[in-house]
Design a protein around this motif. Structure first.
Motif, PDB file in Angstrom:
ATOM      1  N   SER A   1       0.817  -1.220   0.000  1.00  0.00           N
ATOM      2  CA  SER A   1       0.000   0.000   0.000  1.00  0.00           C
ATOM      3  C   SER A   1       0.849   1.268   0.000  1.00  0.00           C
ATOM      4  O   SER A   1       0.458   2.274  -0.566  1.00  0.00           O
ATOM      5  CB  SER A   1      -0.968   0.007   1.179  1.00  0.00           C
ATOM      6  N   LEU A   2       2.014   1.228   0.635  1.00  0.00           N
ATOM      7  CA  LEU A   2       2.867   2.423   0.671  1.00  0.00           C
ATOM      8  C   LEU A   2       3.675   2.533  -0.629  1.00  0.00           C
ATOM      9  O   LEU A   2       3.613   1.657  -1.480  1.00  0.00           O
ATOM     10  CB  LEU A   2       3.796   2.373   1.880  1.00  0.00           C
TER      11      LEU A   2
ATOM     12  N   VAL B   1      -3.390  -0.520  -2.629  1.00  0.00           N
ATOM     13  CA  VAL B   1      -4.076  -0.832  -1.377  1.00  0.00           C
ATOM     14  C   VAL B   1      -5.127  -1.902  -1.664  1.00  0.00           C
ATOM     15  O   VAL B   1      -6.140  -1.606  -2.302  1.00  0.00           O
ATOM     16  CB  VAL B   1      -4.766   0.426  -0.796  1.00  0.00           C
TER      17      VAL B   1
ATOM     18  N   ALA C   1      -8.971  -1.400  -1.437  1.00  0.00           N
ATOM     19  CA  ALA C   1      -9.348  -0.098  -2.003  1.00  0.00           C
ATOM     20  C   ALA C   1      -9.005  -0.053  -3.501  1.00  0.00           C
ATOM     21  O   ALA C   1      -9.892  -0.005  -4.342  1.00  0.00           O
ATOM     22  CB  ALA C   1      -8.643   1.036  -1.271  1.00  0.00           C
TER      23      ALA C   1
ATOM     24  N   GLY D   1      -1.571  -2.685  11.792  1.00  0.00           N
ATOM     25  CA  GLY D   1      -1.000  -1.356  11.619  1.00  0.00           C
ATOM     26  C   GLY D   1      -1.709  -0.200  12.283  1.00  0.00           C
ATOM     27  O   GLY D   1      -1.269   0.932  12.156  1.00  0.00           O
ATOM     28  N   LEU D   2      -2.826  -0.438  12.966  1.00  0.00           N
ATOM     29  CA  LEU D   2      -3.578   0.695  13.516  1.00  0.00           C
ATOM     30  C   LEU D   2      -3.048   1.060  14.902  1.00  0.00           C
ATOM     31  O   LEU D   2      -3.011   0.225  15.789  1.00  0.00           O
ATOM     32  CB  LEU D   2      -5.050   0.278  13.631  1.00  0.00           C
ATOM     33  N   PRO D   3      -2.657   2.303  15.109  1.00  0.00           N
ATOM     34  CA  PRO D   3      -2.100   2.642  16.418  1.00  0.00           C
ATOM     35  C   PRO D   3      -3.166   2.686  17.520  1.00  0.00           C
ATOM     36  O   PRO D   3      -4.296   3.090  17.276  1.00  0.00           O
ATOM     37  CB  PRO D   3      -1.517   4.038  16.195  1.00  0.00           C
TER      38      PRO D   3
ATOM     39  N   PHE E   1      -4.255   4.377  21.052  1.00  0.00           N
ATOM     40  CA  PHE E   1      -3.961   5.571  21.853  1.00  0.00           C
ATOM     41  C   PHE E   1      -4.330   5.299  23.314  1.00  0.00           C
ATOM     42  O   PHE E   1      -4.876   4.244  23.644  1.00  0.00           O
ATOM     43  CB  PHE E   1      -4.707   6.784  21.287  1.00  0.00           C
TER      44      PHE E   1
ATOM     45  N   ASN F   1       3.725   5.109  15.552  1.00  0.00           N
ATOM     46  CA  ASN F   1       3.617   4.820  14.122  1.00  0.00           C
ATOM     47  C   ASN F   1       3.833   6.073  13.284  1.00  0.00           C
ATOM     48  O   ASN F   1       4.582   6.060  12.308  1.00  0.00           O
ATOM     49  CB  ASN F   1       2.209   4.292  13.800  1.00  0.00           C
ATOM     50  N   GLU F   2       3.136   7.148  13.644  1.00  0.00           N
ATOM     51  CA  GLU F   2       3.268   8.374  12.862  1.00  0.00           C
ATOM     52  C   GLU F   2       4.679   8.951  12.985  1.00  0.00           C
ATOM     53  O   GLU F   2       5.312   9.293  11.979  1.00  0.00           O
ATOM     54  CB  GLU F   2       2.254   9.436  13.301  1.00  0.00           C
TER      55      GLU F   2
ATOM     56  N   ARG G   1      -3.323  -2.383  16.694  1.00  0.00           N
ATOM     57  CA  ARG G   1      -4.403  -3.351  16.530  1.00  0.00           C
ATOM     58  C   ARG G   1      -4.632  -3.589  15.041  1.00  0.00           C
ATOM     59  O   ARG G   1      -3.964  -2.972  14.208  1.00  0.00           O
ATOM     60  CB  ARG G   1      -5.672  -2.878  17.239  1.00  0.00           C
TER      61      ARG G   1
ATOM     62  N   ASN H   1      -5.880  -3.521  11.330  1.00  0.00           N
ATOM     63  CA  ASN H   1      -6.436  -2.531  10.410  1.00  0.00           C
ATOM     64  C   ASN H   1      -7.556  -3.209   9.617  1.00  0.00           C
ATOM     65  O   ASN H   1      -7.322  -4.207   8.938  1.00  0.00           O
ATOM     66  CB  ASN H   1      -5.345  -2.043   9.457  1.00  0.00           C
TER      67      ASN H   1
ATOM     68  N   LEU I   1      -9.162  -2.274   7.006  1.00  0.00           N
ATOM     69  CA  LEU I   1      -9.346  -1.837   5.622  1.00  0.00           C
ATOM     70  C   LEU I   1      -9.541  -3.010   4.661  1.00  0.00           C
ATOM     71  O   LEU I   1     -10.464  -3.033   3.857  1.00  0.00           O
ATOM     72  CB  LEU I   1      -8.135  -0.998   5.209  1.00  0.00           C
TER      73      LEU I   1
END
Lengths: 279, 475
Positions: free
Chosen positions: B183-184, B224, B227, B250-252, B254, B269-270, B407, B409, B411
């Motif tokens: 995806s990146l 992706v 998508a 990949g989901l951070p 918080f 991650n960011e 956690r 992702n 998508l």
């Protein structure tokens, strides 16, 4: 690499660009966005699709020249290429069964309002479009809007150089007060969306907004785009970009949009110096 | 050759474990160059000579992908380095990566016979020595696992992190055509966006990926799945016969405390993606900015927290605090990383739990933490931290980096009807990685939740073998 196939200057600092991306073009729905990177050292920026053709295999977006990346973009022409284009990302705008809708486009946000209005019309809604800008020169896509079967097109400029003089919230309030709309959809600068949300909330009309927070990956990985909606933190990229405008914390959004303002100015002025050296 | 006794048998060295040459902590904390320099040939030979060459090598069982450690060390002793690389590559396509980032102290080295009485053989450092030896060779002299005869089958690998890369390499050995969808804009997954340059140089990751491309693996970036393409389309109109999903978790996550959306609060991650993938440390030469905090608080106790803290230091922070709610003993980070972080001046604030992030004009000014005490063990077996009433105090800082895990992702999984996931969104598979969809396999963090590079690689490899069996049944 993604080949640029179209470029058009819409106003002094606003440009429309088309890119060959057949796989993306067959997937896009109104309200979705792409991430692009101009070159190998470029940053990833989100831009919303303004138009696309699955048959011809191209997508288009509209951008305003504000920082280094958009400056770089504005110097590219048809025949050049972009390093990366990714998409379509984000949840498409909900367009079905809304009834009578006011679609409000402000400034460069008008680029997104256009495909949204078109998709809402295709789904059988009645659409009134309100298109606003600071002045006549900055209005974009008026011909395209005029070609749509809208109930009405209302043009508004801050200085009165075209259409009504004032802000988009004035005709919006009028439509609400007249009981002429069931739903509003506002796309533009955060401050404009904030006041559209306020105007509709006071009048009991639901209002969707399309947010434009800072993003890095655009797929839910970084969390840079988090926005407060009601009492929850949402990710603009995957949960949005559309949210219930009555619940969005716009002050926080505007503050978060400014995180890198100083650094962006630095990068842009460095780049401008570089450009003038090459002249 | 190593010394032998009168009967002609080799006598292993009893020297202590050969230390890893490392750059000076003060100097290295100013830049992003690699910290651990790697063994020289002499050092590698001295360390290999400590290996007992056990008749029953327990180290091999300690390795999640069962590398024949005894053999590769024997090859080093014979100075047959290319042979040593070939032994590793039988099991592990990325020795230069794993030699650097595997938690060997919990795996092969923990199982080394020498560790019972003293220090184990530095297996990881020897693996790195061979991995680097291989990458230093010209492309045509590098060890390239043999590609199998073309089977005519096409497999889509989704995600180019450790699981996807391992799976792709293995599938090529079986002779299947492989396309990786990433995806990146750059391949490598967490190896590229997550692990910093000073711990895993991107040139190493790039070289390992190029080696896979040499084997015929095709990599499509900016794609992706969920998508740009759906899995159904890949398996349908695009003609893939099987697929492997290795998209990571990949989901951070918080903290869920007030003030978390202030400017200056990052997910790890960011922060790491900006610095590693986008090279924000070179700003404005690279266009992506990152906020360079003066006083930075990193929340968490894992390797990612260490990476974030050490990165913040390198970006010029005067003080970097590591805030963790348990004690150092419970920290999941590798000892080596903790040690490196301390050497570089990271200040550890253990038994502290964030309650609120404070701000002024939208920007972080501090973080309120409560002191914790360790109570009874919880489900994880670690002693659970309990708040000490009335112990709230404020850590002054202008940046907070949250590194408390990730956690799943959704998508891809949301866009794939029929793909069964757990209540927390992780893909459900059998032991071989087969999912609820025929021909679709999965492995790595998207199945297990956040784990290690080598476990993901092991899962990718296992799935590749299962895919090979599945395709044999299709033929």
């Amino acid at each position: 690499m993604f080949q640029i196939v179209h470029k058009r200057q819409l106003s002094e600092s606003v440009f429309e660009m088309g890119v060959e991306a057949p796989q993306i073009a067959r997937k896009v729905r109104a309200g979705q966005f792409l991430m692009l990177r101009v070159n190998e050292t470029g940053e990833r920026i989100p831009l919303t699709f303004s138009d696309w053709s699955a048959d011809e295999g191209w997508i288009r977006f509209i951008f305003m020249r504000v920082g280094k990346t958009t400056h770089l973009l504005s110097h590219l022409e048809a025949g050049d290429a972009l390093a990366d284009v990714v998409g379509p990302l984000g949840t498409p705008t909900h367009v079905e069964g809304l009834g009578r809708v006011a679609v409000i486009g402000g400034g460069v946000g008008t680029a997104v309002a256009y495909p949204v209005a078109r998709a809402m019309l295709e789904s059988g809604n009645e659409v009134t479009a309100i298109v606003g800008a600071r002045s006549k020169d900055l209005l974009i896509l008026i011909d395209e809007f005029e070609a749509l079967p809208l109930k009405e097109l209302i043009v508004v400029t801050d200085d009165g150089s075209a259409g009504e003089k004032g802000l988009v919230t004035q005709p919006l309030a009028r439509l609400c007060d007249a009981g002429a709309i069931d739903h509003a959809m506002a796309i533009g600068p955060a401050i404009m969306m904030k006041f559209c949300a306020q105007t509709t909330k006071e009048r009991g009309v639901p209002c969707t907004v399309s947010l434009n927070p800072i993003m890095v990956d655009g797929t839910g990985m970084c969390g840079a785009c988090r926005v407060t909606v009601g009492d929850q933190t949402k990710f603009g990229c995957v949960d949005g970009p559309d949210f219930d405008g009555h619940l969005v914390d716009f002050e926080e959004l505007m503050s978060r949009q400014r995180v890198y303002a100083d650094m962006e100015r630095e990068a842009d002025s460095e780049y401008s110096k570089e450009c003038s050296c090459h002249l | 050759m190593p010394p032998v006794d009168e009967t002609g048998r080799r006598r292993p060295s009893r020297a202590p474990r050969t230390p890893m040459p490392e750059r000076d902590p003060v100097e290295r904390a100013q830049d992003f160059d690699e910290v651990a320099l790697g063994y020289t040939e002499e050092q590698a030979l001295a360390e290999a000579d400590r290996c007992l060459q056990c008749a029953n090598p327990t180290c091999i069982e300690g390795c999640p992908v069962n590398i024949d450690i005894k053999s590769f060390i024997a090859r080093i002793l014979e100075r047959d380095y290319a042979g040593g690389v070939a032994v590793i590559k039988e099991r592990n396509a990325l020795p230069a990566v794993c030699g650097r980032v595997c938690p060997q102290e919990e795996q092969c080295e923990a199982a080394c016979v020498l560790s019972r009485k003293g220090e184990p053989v530095a297996i990881g450092r020897l693996e790195r020595f061979l991995g680097d030896y291989d990458l230093a060779c010209d492309l045509e002299h590098r060890c390239r696992p043999e590609v199998g005869t073309d089977t005519g089958f096409k497999v889509a690998v989704i995600g180019s992190g450790p699981a996807g890369l391992a799976c792709a390499g293995e599938l090529r050995r079986f002779g299947h055509a492989v396309t990786i969808f990433e995806s990146l804009h750059a391949a490598g997954g967490v190896l590229t966006y997550g692990i910093p340059e000073f711990r895993l140089p991107k040139s190493i990751v790039q070289a390992e990926i190029e080696a896979l491309e040499e084997m015929g693996v095709e990599i499509v970036t900016d794609a992706v799945v969920g998508a740009t393409y759906t899995l159904d389309e890949l398996m349908g109109e695009h003609g893939y016969d099987a697929a492997f999903i290795g998209v990571g978790a990949g989901l951070p996550v918080f903290l869920g405390v007030p003030g978390e959306n202030l400017n200056g609060v990052y997910s790890a991650n960011e922060f790491l993606t900006r610095v590693n993938l986008m090279r924000a440390y070179e700003f404005p030469k690279a266009d992506t900015p990152v906020w360079r905090g003066r006083k930075v608080a990193v929340v968490g106790g894992g390797n990612v927290a260490m990476d974030a803290a050490r990165t913040a230091k390198r970006l010029g922070a005067e003080q970097v605090f590591l805030v963790y709610r348990r004690s150092e003993e419970e920290m999941p980070a590798r000892r080596e990383e903790v040690h490196h972080a301390r050497e570089e001046g990271i200040e550890f604030k253990m038994l502290c739990s964030p309650q609120e992030i404070l701000g002024r004009d939208g920007w972080v000014t501090g973080m309120v933490v409560t002191r914790m005490e360790l109570g009874e063990p919880d489900e994880s077996g670690r002693r659970a931290p309990v708040c000490v009433v009335g112990s709230e105090h404020t850590i002054e800082c202008d940046t907070v980096i949250v590194a408390v895990g990730t956690r799943a992702n959704p998508l891809l999984t949301k866009a794939t009807p029929g793909l069964e996931v757990s209540s927390r969104g992780y893909i459900l598979t059998d032991a071989d990685g087969a999912t609820s969809l025929p021909g679709v396999f999965a492995g790595g963090d998207i199945v297990t939740g956040a784990a290690t590079v080598i476990l993901a690689m092991g899962a990718g490899k296992r799935a590749a073998r299962a895919i090979d069996r599945y395709l044999a049944g299709c033929g």
